[in-house]
Scaffold this active site. Structure first.
Site, PDB file in Angstrom:
ATOM      1  N   ARG A  16      28.230  40.054  79.419  1.00  0.00           N
ATOM      2  CA  ARG A  16      28.371  40.838  78.178  1.00  0.00           C
ATOM      3  C   ARG A  16      27.605  42.168  78.224  1.00  0.00           C
ATOM      4  NH1 ARG A  16      31.474  37.702  78.441  1.00  0.00           N
ATOM      5  NH2 ARG A  16      31.862  35.866  77.167  1.00  0.00           N
TER       6      ARG A  16
ATOM      7  N   SER B 228      30.461  36.306  68.147  1.00  0.00           N
ATOM      8  CA  SER B 228      29.170  35.712  68.532  1.00  0.00           C
ATOM      9  C   SER B 228      28.062  36.727  68.308  1.00  0.00           C
ATOM     10  CB  SER B 228      29.197  35.304  70.004  1.00  0.00           C
ATOM     11  OG  SER B 228      30.065  34.210  70.153  1.00  0.00           O
TER      12      SER B 228
ATOM     13  N   GLU C  47      24.056  39.905  70.827  1.00  0.00           N
ATOM     14  CA  GLU C  47      25.199  40.411  71.600  1.00  0.00           C
ATOM     15  C   GLU C  47      25.819  41.590  70.846  1.00  0.00           C
ATOM     16  OE1 GLU C  47      28.044  37.513  73.094  1.00  0.00           O
ATOM     17  OE2 GLU C  47      29.698  38.879  72.612  1.00  0.00           O
TER      18      GLU C  47
HETATM   19  C1  LIG Z   1      36.271  36.618  65.497  1.00  0.00           C
HETATM   20  C2  LIG Z   1      35.695  37.242  66.741  1.00  0.00           C
HETATM   21  C3  LIG Z   1      35.779  36.568  67.947  1.00  0.00           C
HETATM   22  C4  LIG Z   1      35.243  37.137  69.113  1.00  0.00           C
HETATM   23  N1  LIG Z   1      35.354  36.449  70.288  1.00  0.00           N
HETATM   24  C5  LIG Z   1      34.869  37.005  71.420  1.00  0.00           C
HETATM   25  C6  LIG Z   1      34.981  36.325  72.671  1.00  0.00           C
HETATM   26  O1  LIG Z   1      35.531  35.228  72.767  1.00  0.00           O
HETATM   27  N2  LIG Z   1      34.461  36.922  73.767  1.00  0.00           N
HETATM   28  C7  LIG Z   1      33.861  38.133  73.715  1.00  0.00           C
HETATM   29  O2  LIG Z   1      33.416  38.641  74.755  1.00  0.00           O
HETATM   30  N3  LIG Z   1      33.735  38.803  72.547  1.00  0.00           N
HETATM   31  C8  LIG Z   1      34.228  38.265  71.414  1.00  0.00           C
HETATM   32  N4  LIG Z   1      34.100  38.968  70.238  1.00  0.00           N
HETATM   33  C9  LIG Z   1      33.391  40.252  70.210  1.00  0.00           C
HETATM   34  C10 LIG Z   1      34.294  41.489  70.421  1.00  0.00           C
HETATM   35  O3  LIG Z   1      35.638  41.182  70.088  1.00  0.00           O
HETATM   36  C11 LIG Z   1      34.232  42.007  71.859  1.00  0.00           C
HETATM   37  O4  LIG Z   1      32.924  42.389  72.210  1.00  0.00           O
HETATM   38  C12 LIG Z   1      35.178  43.194  72.065  1.00  0.00           C
HETATM   39  O5  LIG Z   1      35.238  43.508  73.424  1.00  0.00           O
HETATM   40  C13 LIG Z   1      34.761  44.444  71.292  1.00  0.00           C
HETATM   41  O6  LIG Z   1      35.835  45.369  71.349  1.00  0.00           O
HETATM   42  P1  LIG Z   1      36.002  46.465  70.202  1.00  0.00           P
HETATM   43  O7  LIG Z   1      37.140  47.338  70.564  1.00  0.00           O
HETATM   44  O8  LIG Z   1      36.084  45.820  68.873  1.00  0.00           O
HETATM   45  O9  LIG Z   1      34.634  47.235  70.383  1.00  0.00           O
HETATM   46  P2  LIG Z   1      33.693  47.831  69.227  1.00  0.00           P
HETATM   47  O10 LIG Z   1      33.113  46.713  68.432  1.00  0.00           O
HETATM   48  O11 LIG Z   1      34.420  48.888  68.481  1.00  0.00           O
HETATM   49  O12 LIG Z   1      32.539  48.448  70.127  1.00  0.00           O
HETATM   50  C14 LIG Z   1      31.659  47.605  70.849  1.00  0.00           C
HETATM   51  C15 LIG Z   1      30.741  48.488  71.713  1.00  0.00           C
HETATM   52  O13 LIG Z   1      31.517  49.126  72.712  1.00  0.00           O
HETATM   53  C16 LIG Z   1      31.423  50.548  72.592  1.00  0.00           C
HETATM   54  N5  LIG Z   1      32.737  51.104  72.882  1.00  0.00           N
HETATM   55  C17 LIG Z   1      33.894  50.863  72.211  1.00  0.00           C
HETATM   56  N6  LIG Z   1      34.905  51.533  72.796  1.00  0.00           N
HETATM   57  C18 LIG Z   1      34.367  52.206  73.855  1.00  0.00           C
HETATM   58  C19 LIG Z   1      34.901  53.081  74.846  1.00  0.00           C
HETATM   59  N7  LIG Z   1      36.197  53.401  74.864  1.00  0.00           N
HETATM   60  N8  LIG Z   1      34.067  53.573  75.794  1.00  0.00           N
HETATM   61  C20 LIG Z   1      32.742  53.256  75.785  1.00  0.00           C
HETATM   62  N9  LIG Z   1      32.174  52.454  74.855  1.00  0.00           N
HETATM   63  C21 LIG Z   1      32.985  51.925  73.909  1.00  0.00           C
HETATM   64  C22 LIG Z   1      30.987  50.803  71.138  1.00  0.00           C
HETATM   65  O14 LIG Z   1      30.321  52.031  71.002  1.00  0.00           O
HETATM   66  C23 LIG Z   1      30.072  49.611  70.916  1.00  0.00           C
HETATM   67  O15 LIG Z   1      28.803  49.852  71.468  1.00  0.00           O
HETATM   68  C24 LIG Z   1      34.631  38.405  69.061  1.00  0.00           C
HETATM   69  C25 LIG Z   1      34.575  39.101  67.832  1.00  0.00           C
HETATM   70  C26 LIG Z   1      35.100  38.526  66.690  1.00  0.00           C
HETATM   71  C27 LIG Z   1      35.029  39.304  65.398  1.00  0.00           C
END
Ligand SMILES: Cc1cc2nc3c(=O)[nH]c(=O)nc-3n(C[C@H](O)[C@H](O)[C@H](O)COP(=O)(O)OP(=O)(O)OC[C@H]3O[C@@H](n4cnc5c(N)ncnc54)[C@H](O)[C@@H]3O)c2cc1C
Length: 297
Positions: free
Chosen positions: A170, A219, A289
């Site tokens: 992560r 998480s 996380e």
């Molecule tokens: C219901 C639920 C279930 C989930 N299950 C999982 C799971 O099973 N496994 C898991 O790993 N995660 C899980 N997550 C967490 C989340 O979905 C992941 O971490 C996902 O990868 C985040 O993607 P996002 O586009 O929403 O990123 P954001 O939340 O928008 O951003 C997360 C981070 O990444 C950075 N970021 C975003 N886009 C970019 C880019 N293009 N370049 C550089 N940095 C960037 C942001 O600045 C921030 O620091 C879950 C979340 C929820 C709400």
């Protein structure tokens, strides 16, 4: 903010935009500026015009972000749906950072490719998955990445091989002033029906174990070496514990739910409380996380 306000960019620039609409927790103050690029070229133009000292925050689907109630005093780049194409060529799949992970999983399955089904369980964008090394049900983003395309502060693009990144659970270390705009996945030949079945099973499992219908950030804490954050939080009797409108999910103890119109401060206080209480009872220090950003109110 811009060097020249009579600009060339074609995207949408909003002022004082509430960020609660951009995160799955549905909390967060306002962004001084929020920019949704029209496409990748437009993002390059925009970045070339942004002042070098302007704080930037990249946001995908906001599913791993806690933005504080005081908001973000800089420019948020909203990437969901921007540069979101998915192109399949043999076993190689090129995906834009703005594509939803679930869509990537479905398209890979439709093409009979194996190794991408786990993306169905991640409610974020490919950019967020690359930034977080998101993973689910045994799969992990960087296990299938061969190259990532980065954009610099001045808007220049460069493709980097996966071994140029320091990747761990992560967490991905990248240059501070570079962000993900696309990636190339290398998958294996699979079977369409099997892949589609794998996705269905994964989603069923997720619905059975996670509070998917309620606003959360997924998480909250990373799993410590050899254990599970959820198990420790439950063992400490914290399921259902509440601060303001934020509560620890009864269904999955590592999820904090926006139960009742909570504030980011409620969630952050609950994160601190859980961390301290788990350490007091087990001597294990959990690490968040979720990324916590922005200003306190
Ligand atoms: C219901 C639920 C279930 C989930 N299950 C999982 C799971 O099973 N496994 C898991 O790993 N995660 C899980 N997550 C967490 C989340 O979905 C992941 O971490 C996902 O990868 C985040 O993607 P996002 O586009 O929403 O990123 P954001 O939340 O928008 O951003 C997360 C981070 O990444 C950075 N970021 C975003 N886009 C970019 C880019 N293009 N370049 C550089 N940095 C960037 C942001 O600045 C921030 O620091 C879950 C979340 C929820 C709400």
């Amino acid at each position: 903010m811009m060097a020249a306000m009579q600009t060339q960019y074609r995207g949408e620039l909003r002022m004082n935009e509430s960020l609660s609409d951009y995160t799955t927790w549905r909390v967060g103050g306002v962004a001084k500026h929020l920019y949704r690029p029209a496409d990748l070229e437009d993002l390059q133009t925009f970045l070339a015009e942004v002042a070098a000292d302007e704080p930037l925050l990249w946001i995908g689907l906001g599913s791993n972000l806690l933005i504080r109630d005081g908001g973000f005093n800089g420019t948020v780049i909203a990437m969901y749906g921007v540069n979101a194409d998915i192109q399949v060529e043999g076993l190689d799949v090129t995906v834009g950072a703005g594509a939803a992970c679930a869509k990537v999983a479905r398209q890979c399955a439709r093409e009979g490719l194996s190794g991408g089904a786990f993306f169905a369980g991640i409610p974020g964008t490919m950019g967020g998955a690359l930034a977080m090394n998101a993973g689910a049900f045994g799969g992990e983003t960087w296990n299938v990445i061969s190259q990532a395309c980065m954009i610099s502060r001045s808007g220049k693009l460069v493709w980097r091989d996966s071994d140029e990144f320091d990747v761990s659970y992560r967490s991905v270390k990248r240059l501070e002033d570079e962000w993900f705009v696309a990636a190339r996945l290398n998958l294996q030949q699979g079977d369409i029906a099997k892949e589609q079945q794998a996705i269905r099973e994964l989603l069923d499992k997720r619905a059975a174990t996670q509070p998917t219908g309620k606003p959360s950030g997924g998480s909250t804490f990373r799993n410590p070496e050899g254990d599970y954050a959820a198990r420790l939080i439950e063992q400490c009797g914290l399921k259902g514990y509440r601060i303001g409108g934020a509560s620890v999910s009864e269904k999955h103890a590592n999820f904090i739910i926006n139960e009742d119109d909570c504030t980011a401060a409620d969630i952050e206080q609950l994160i601190v409380f859980i961390g301290n209480e788990v350490e007091r009872q087990t001597s294990i220090r959990l690490q968040p996380e979720v990324h916590i950003v922005g200003d306190v109110l």
